[in-house]
Design an enzyme around this catalytic site. Sequence first.
Site, PDB file in Angstrom:
ATOM      1  CB  SER A 251      -0.950  -0.042   1.205  1.00 49.47           C
ATOM      2  OG  SER A 251      -1.950   0.944   1.080  1.00 49.47           O
TER       3      SER A 251
ATOM      4  CG  ASP B 241      -6.095  -3.475  -3.938  1.00 52.43           C
ATOM      5  OD1 ASP B 241      -6.831  -2.563  -3.501  1.00 52.43           O
ATOM      6  OD2 ASP B 241      -4.928  -3.649  -3.541  1.00 52.43           O
TER       7      ASP B 241
ATOM      8  CG  HIS C 248      -5.519  -2.534  -0.016  1.00 53.60           C
ATOM      9  ND1 HIS C 248      -4.692  -2.368  -1.107  1.00 53.60           N
ATOM     10  CD2 HIS C 248      -5.002  -1.738   0.960  1.00 53.60           C
ATOM     11  CE1 HIS C 248      -3.733  -1.512  -0.817  1.00 53.60           C
ATOM     12  NE2 HIS C 248      -3.889  -1.114   0.430  1.00 53.60           N
TER      13      HIS C 248
END
Length: 541
Positions: free
Chosen positions: A348, A405, A471
């Site tokens: 991320s 995602d 995610h």
Amino acid sequence: MLIGATLPATNLHFFQARRASFRRNGSPLNPSANLVYTQTVKTEMTKKHLSNLEKLLQNQSRKSQLLDNDSRGEIHPRESRSNGSKVNRGKNLLEGLNLSRIWPEHKVAEEMSPRHLNKLKKLLSSNNIEYSPRNNLGSRWKEYHGCKDWLGLIDPLNENLRRELIRYGEFTQAAYHCFHSNPATCNEGDSRKVALPDKSYKVTKSLYATSSIGLPKWVDDVAPDLGWMTQRSSWIGYVAVCDDRSEIKRMGRRDIVIALRGTATCLEWGENFRDLLVQIPAETTQIESESESESGEGQAKVECGFLSLFQTAGVNVPSLAESVVNEVQRLIEQYKGESLSITVTGHSLGAALALLVADEVSTCTPDAPPVAVFSFGGPRVGNKSFADRLNSKNVKVLRIVNNQDVITRVPGMFVSEELDKKLRESGFVSGMLNVLDKSMPWAYAHVGTELRVDTRMSPFLKPDADVACCHDLEAYLHLVDGYLASNCPFRANAKRSLTKLLSEQRSNIKRLYTNKAKGLNLNLEREHSFSTPSCLPSPSS
């Protein structure tokens, strides 16, 4: 036919509802002989039938595996000829049993067979973990590190590369765990205990990211218990180096790892939303800048918020850029003369910062060893000129992307990489996009090679799993563990533990498996203590 096997008594509850129907009627040749078995006799007959059934299923497990391998071209032709007829006969025998009548709630007897329950129990138990042997990478380590952009290693996924990806993902999990166990700000001299998944590495440096924005002081006065959420500087990762001779020999070099966690504080979220592209401050010489302008290339730009977290210094700590460059240069000097590699990994926000780290290290470190980035669920970071800049520095990037995602599709004008690629292949539109790349503040582009996985391919996750699950880093590692190729289903011999995935994403797990887990009396609540990521073994070969 009787086959000697004993079914554990704990499995008898599946058949309690139907015990009353196991009666022996009178013989047609002798109607007067109408006997009714006692409860003890019925139980013994049930055990005998179940024993026979279990033995049949266990015998077919190996044969079914041979059939699966044969369909993928992995079985030797001689084995296929010798075993094919037996497998078909066994399959017809099982079909003749009509097992769906015994377990009508699942309709597929194989789903509830003891063999499948035992496999599920192994995957869910942190005390019964299967580890896979590590293959020697030898002289091919540079290929797994990206020297050829992972050509021929992704589709289908090479087993050595799969293991390396999971291993680096677990380094990122260790960064998450260390921060959440102690989110308070620390001075640069303070040391943190990072529970590394690989004991052959040692941590040499803690890394901090600082936001250039800050909340008013009265926020801390109103909510002092949330002070760690309003702090400008936060521990975000670490630098580690392989310090085990046998592991160095296996990998073919001494590896330096830089692991970065994802977004965790309020100010980091605030920086994520500062999505305008800004130019990277000039760190090159005037001659290099002039040659760049003469070539007609645009200026390399990156997201404002990411650059802020990367280059801003805190009150007690230097900037992330300064810390990581100084530490890498120190390690290179310390192990001068050895074969080295630099691997940056993150998830991320950490995946975005990993690109900036790789760019800075390759720029500020003369004669830097090979630099590679393994990112999980990373957003877009910069424009096309920034991607070209990394390519020109020979920085190799492998992005692991989940098809569901949404974070991997932002920021930028286009949410689809496929659409952007098609538009650039046309002459007129391509020229227009090149102009926009130099002028538009949202003309983002991804960097490097892509490995695309899919939540819908997992037999355990719901196909409509929510955004958080798609995610989630553990979900990413689960999908990588099961990935074979773009046109293949989830691999059947995946061994990665499901304990953490079930405890954190229970609402996104198919009900069939959560019900099985309940039947196995396994505790899936969020009370598991993951003191070290080593409870999540790397995948099988």
